[in-house]
Design a protein around this motif. Structure first.
Motif, PDB file in Angstrom:
ATOM      1  N   HIS A 331       4.133   7.795   6.209  1.00 43.84           N
ATOM      2  CA  HIS A 331       5.088   6.961   5.668  1.00 43.84           C
ATOM      3  C   HIS A 331       5.267   6.850   4.026  1.00 43.84           C
ATOM      4  N   VAL A 332       3.807   7.115   3.643  1.00 43.65           N
ATOM      5  CA  VAL A 332       3.604   7.322   2.109  1.00 43.65           C
ATOM      6  C   VAL A 332       4.097   8.496   1.687  1.00 43.65           C
ATOM      7  N   GLY A 333       3.937   9.537   2.508  1.00 43.31           N
ATOM      8  CA  GLY A 333       4.294  10.882   2.128  1.00 43.31           C
ATOM      9  C   GLY A 333       5.832  11.100   1.953  1.00 43.31           C
ATOM     10  N   LEU A 334       6.313  10.454   2.827  1.00 43.74           N
ATOM     11  CA  LEU A 334       7.812  10.432   3.050  1.00 43.74           C
ATOM     12  C   LEU A 334       8.414   9.656   1.806  1.00 43.74           C
ATOM     13  N   ALA A 335       7.758   8.732   1.476  1.00 47.51           N
ATOM     14  CA  ALA A 335       8.229   7.891   0.451  1.00 47.51           C
ATOM     15  C   ALA A 335       8.004   8.554  -0.944  1.00 47.51           C
ATOM     16  N   GLU A 336       6.932   9.213  -1.180  1.00 50.39           N
ATOM     17  CA  GLU A 336       6.715  10.333  -2.318  1.00 50.39           C
ATOM     18  C   GLU A 336       7.713  11.066  -2.334  1.00 50.39           C
ATOM     19  N   ALA A 337       8.238  11.731  -1.253  1.00 52.10           N
ATOM     20  CA  ALA A 337       9.091  12.804  -1.323  1.00 52.10           C
ATOM     21  C   ALA A 337      10.540  12.151  -1.884  1.00 52.10           C
ATOM     22  N   ALA A 338      10.703  11.013  -1.138  1.00 48.91           N
ATOM     23  CA  ALA A 338      11.999  10.202  -1.526  1.00 48.91           C
ATOM     24  C   ALA A 338      12.104   9.770  -3.065  1.00 48.91           C
ATOM     25  N   ILE A 339      10.836   9.464  -3.703  1.00 49.40           N
ATOM     26  CA  ILE A 339      10.809   9.198  -5.087  1.00 49.40           C
ATOM     27  C   ILE A 339      11.380  10.334  -5.841  1.00 49.40           C
ATOM     28  N   LYS A 340      10.784  11.758  -5.723  1.00 48.58           N
ATOM     29  CA  LYS A 340      10.929  12.673  -6.321  1.00 48.58           C
ATOM     30  C   LYS A 340      12.720  13.123  -6.191  1.00 48.58           C
ATOM     31  N   ALA A 341      13.208  12.686  -5.044  1.00 45.16           N
ATOM     32  CA  ALA A 341      14.607  13.036  -4.887  1.00 45.16           C
ATOM     33  C   ALA A 341      15.366  11.481  -5.098  1.00 45.16           C
ATOM     34  N   GLN A 342      14.676  10.737  -5.881  1.00 39.32           N
ATOM     35  CA  GLN A 342      15.448   9.673  -6.206  1.00 39.32           C
ATOM     36  C   GLN A 342      16.094   8.930  -4.974  1.00 39.32           C
ATOM     37  N   LEU A 343      15.795   8.788  -4.080  1.00 37.90           N
ATOM     38  CA  LEU A 343      16.333   8.066  -3.105  1.00 37.90           C
ATOM     39  C   LEU A 343      15.482   6.929  -2.816  1.00 37.90           C
ATOM     40  N   TRP A 344      15.553   5.852  -3.682  1.00 40.68           N
ATOM     41  CA  TRP A 344      14.829   4.732  -4.006  1.00 40.68           C
ATOM     42  C   TRP A 344      14.963   3.895  -2.641  1.00 40.68           C
ATOM     43  N   GLY A 345      16.261   3.679  -1.944  1.00 40.09           N
ATOM     44  CA  GLY A 345      15.956   2.792  -0.759  1.00 40.09           C
ATOM     45  C   GLY A 345      15.183   3.510   0.467  1.00 40.09           C
ATOM     46  N   VAL A 346      15.412   4.677   0.711  1.00 38.15           N
ATOM     47  CA  VAL A 346      14.460   5.381   1.711  1.00 38.15           C
ATOM     48  C   VAL A 346      13.042   5.213   1.200  1.00 38.15           C
ATOM     49  N   ALA A 347      12.595   5.282  -0.325  1.00 37.82           N
ATOM     50  CA  ALA A 347      11.036   5.106  -0.542  1.00 37.82           C
ATOM     51  C   ALA A 347      10.741   3.805  -0.388  1.00 37.82           C
ATOM     52  N   ARG A 348      11.550   2.875  -0.759  1.00 38.70           N
ATOM     53  CA  ARG A 348      11.230   1.641  -0.568  1.00 38.70           C
ATOM     54  C   ARG A 348      10.756   0.925   0.958  1.00 38.70           C
ATOM     55  N   ASN A 349      11.925   1.781   1.687  1.00 39.13           N
ATOM     56  CA  ASN A 349      11.632   1.162   3.262  1.00 39.13           C
ATOM     57  C   ASN A 349      10.450   1.749   3.967  1.00 39.13           C
ATOM     58  N   HIS A 350      10.027   2.964   3.470  1.00 34.14           N
ATOM     59  CA  HIS A 350       8.813   3.561   4.096  1.00 34.14           C
ATOM     60  C   HIS A 350       7.403   3.102   3.325  1.00 34.14           C
ATOM     61  N   LEU A 351       7.764   2.727   2.198  1.00 29.53           N
ATOM     62  CA  LEU A 351       6.614   2.064   1.548  1.00 29.53           C
ATOM     63  C   LEU A 351       6.202   0.486   2.135  1.00 29.53           C
ATOM     64  N   GLU A 352       7.312  -0.108   2.483  1.00 25.41           N
ATOM     65  CA  GLU A 352       7.110  -1.303   3.118  1.00 25.41           C
ATOM     66  C   GLU A 352       6.697  -1.195   4.525  1.00 25.41           C
ATOM     67  N   LYS A 353       7.091  -0.033   5.157  1.00 24.00           N
ATOM     68  CA  LYS A 353       6.521   0.126   6.644  1.00 24.00           C
ATOM     69  C   LYS A 353       4.919   0.697   6.506  1.00 24.00           C
ATOM     70  N   ALA A 354       4.783   1.385   5.354  1.00 20.44           N
ATOM     71  CA  ALA A 354       3.155   1.638   5.137  1.00 20.44           C
ATOM     72  C   ALA A 354       2.452   0.429   4.746  1.00 20.44           C
ATOM     73  N   ARG A 355       3.098  -0.489   4.187  1.00 22.86           N
ATOM     74  CA  ARG A 355       2.318  -1.734   3.710  1.00 22.86           C
ATOM     75  C   ARG A 355       1.995  -2.605   4.960  1.00 22.86           C
ATOM     76  N   GLU A 356       2.952  -2.375   5.741  1.00 25.01           N
ATOM     77  CA  GLU A 356       2.884  -3.236   7.040  1.00 25.01           C
ATOM     78  C   GLU A 356       1.642  -2.688   8.059  1.00 25.01           C
ATOM     79  N   LEU A 357       1.661  -1.386   8.083  1.00 24.84           N
ATOM     80  CA  LEU A 357       0.597  -0.872   8.538  1.00 24.84           C
ATOM     81  C   LEU A 357      -0.797  -0.784   8.265  1.00 24.84           C
ATOM     82  N   ALA A 358      -0.916  -0.523   6.704  1.00 25.61           N
ATOM     83  CA  ALA A 358      -1.975  -0.378   6.055  1.00 25.61           C
ATOM     84  C   ALA A 358      -1.987  -0.966   4.708  1.00 25.61           C
ATOM     85  N   PRO A 359      -2.130  -2.078   4.406  1.00 19.94           N
ATOM     86  CA  PRO A 359      -1.671  -2.209   2.924  1.00 19.94           C
ATOM     87  C   PRO A 359      -2.853  -1.829   2.019  1.00 19.94           C
TER      88      PRO A 359
END
Length: 430
Positions: A331-359
């Motif tokens: 999820h962190v890797g996908l969020a990083e790719a989304a940040i490069k593509a400026q897909l902020w909502g996608v990045a936030r969603n996957h970072l939140e999922k990563a935070r739930e799994l392993a903050p």
């Protein structure tokens, strides 16, 4: 009790013989030259027994005169050896208890009484070491090298001392000689591999482990795990030296020996991608990811893509998430790719999922970066940064021997020199 029984049996036989002779009276006549001797049978029997006894006593006396000095010498030597072995045992007990004085006295007594260096040199060296006499201990241990029975122990002690003194060349010499002496002993093979690896001699270290595996000093799994670590460094060295084929060969061998080892998989995938073999690189990472997700594998997943377009990378990381939805690093890797593509909502969603799994600190900081890039620097950004300060630290490579953390994996710990001791905490998946 047995002696008493035999004594009474003898007395009974004598009495029976005397009675038998008394019931059968007679006389014995002896004629010799011009002399005639006549006596009762009982007296003759007594004289014969006396004569036999005198002969036996004379024989015993002669043996005593002839063998007495040797017997006394052997008895004296036996007493000395008994005392020497007693002192030797007391010395080792004192050494185990940390009593340097008694260990030293016992060692000297054992040396004097036994006069067998093969038995006493090791104790004398240990006693000198306990007294802080490093020079004396080294002298005793060097003397151990002259005796085949003690050479291996002397080599080990001198090797350990050389390692403590930082004299790697001397330590290598002792380890090599020890392996020649005992090819099937475990410690010379392991020590030689670690010393060669500590000096960056990856090929020599790998050869030592291969020899240990062949002679069954190390089992196949253990030897393979250790050899994989050395082959990774060999591959890195070859890649840095402009030998891509040799690097690929070593990295592939390391991965084949230990597919779950993250540095082997990530290195092999990057080398495959650099050679234009992107599909093979992906297959390597997929196999390693299924065995155990890791941030280095997630990074390599993006770096080895044939298409580096940000949107294409988002699609690629979606496939990684699909393999293990419970892996926070995906999820962190996908969020990083989304940040490069400026897909902020996608990045936030996957970072939140990563935070739930392993903050962790990194996830909160990236959430703050996304919040700032999308909506500007506001109180939400500061709140996320504050949470980052109290969040669990990001996992790092750690040496199991000395506890030192490392930003990258290496076969040898820079702090303590331990080989194949740097590990990663187990990944959290749900």
């Amino acid at each position: 009790m047995r002696k008493a029984v035999f004594f009474f049996i003898k007395i009974g036989l004598l009495v029976a013989a005397a009675v038998w002779l008394a019931q059968r009276p007679g006389r014995v006549t002896i004629e010799w030259l011009d002399h005639v001797a006549e006596m009762p049978v009982g007296i003759a029997a007594i004289l014969i027994l006396l004569l036999v006894w005198l002969i036996m006593m004379a024989t015993w006396g002669w043996r005593l005169l002839r063998n007495g000095p040797g017997m006394l010498g052997r008895r004296r030597d036996a007493g000395r050896r008994e005392g020497g072995f007693r002192a030797l045992g007391q010395g080792w007990v004192a050494a185990a208890a940390g009593d340097a004085d008694i260990a030293t006295k016992s060692a000297r007594t054992a040396e004097k009484l036994l006069q067998e260096p093969a038995l006493t040199l090791a104790l004398s060296a240990r006693a000198a070491e306990m007294r802080g006499d490093a020079k004396g201990a080294a002298t005793y241990r060097k003397a151990m090298l002259a005796n085949p029975a003690t050479e291996l122990a002397g080599r080990r002690a001198l090797m350990q001392q050389a390692m403590a003194d930082g004299d790697r060349a001397a330590a290598l010499e002792h380890a090599r000689r020890a392996l020649e002496l005992r090819p099937k002993a475990d410690w010379p093979a392991k020590a030689l591999a670690e010393l060669e690896a500590g000096g960056g001699n990856w090929l020599e270290a790998d050869a030592a482990l291969a020899r240990a595996q062949k002679s069954k000093v190390l089992d196949k799994a253990d030897a393979g795990h250790r050899r994989a670590a050395l082959l990774i460094e060999e591959a890195r060295q070859a890649a840095a030296g402009g030998r891509p084929e040799a690097a690929l060969q070593a990295a592939q061998a390391a991965f084949d020996m230990d597919p779950a080892r993250v540095p082997a998989a990530s290195l092999l995938a990057r080398l495959r991608a650099k050679a234009g073999q992107h599909a093979k690189a992906t297959r390597v990472l997929e196999q390693a990811w299924r065995l155990g997700p890791h941030p280095d594998l997630a990074d390599a997943w993006g770096e080895t893509a044939a298409d580096q377009n940000p949107l294409a990378l988002v699609k690629r990381y979606e496939a990684l998430v699909a393999m293990k939805p419970g892996a926070a690093d995906a999820h962190v890797g996908l969020a990083e790719a989304a940040i490069k593509a400026q897909l902020w909502g996608v990045a936030r969603n996957h970072l939140e999922k990563a935070r739930e799994l392993a903050p962790s600190t990194r996830i909160y900081r990236r959430l703050a970066d996304v919040q700032q890039a999308e909506r500007g620097n506001g109180p939400e950004v500061q709140a996320l940064l504050n949470k980052a300060m109290s969040a669990p630290a990001d996992p790092r490579w750690r040496c199991t021997q000395c506890g030192t953390t490392h930003g990258d994996w290496h076969a040898v710990c820079d702090a303590c020199g331990a080989v194949d001791a740097i590990t990663w905490p187990k990944a959290t998946t749900r």
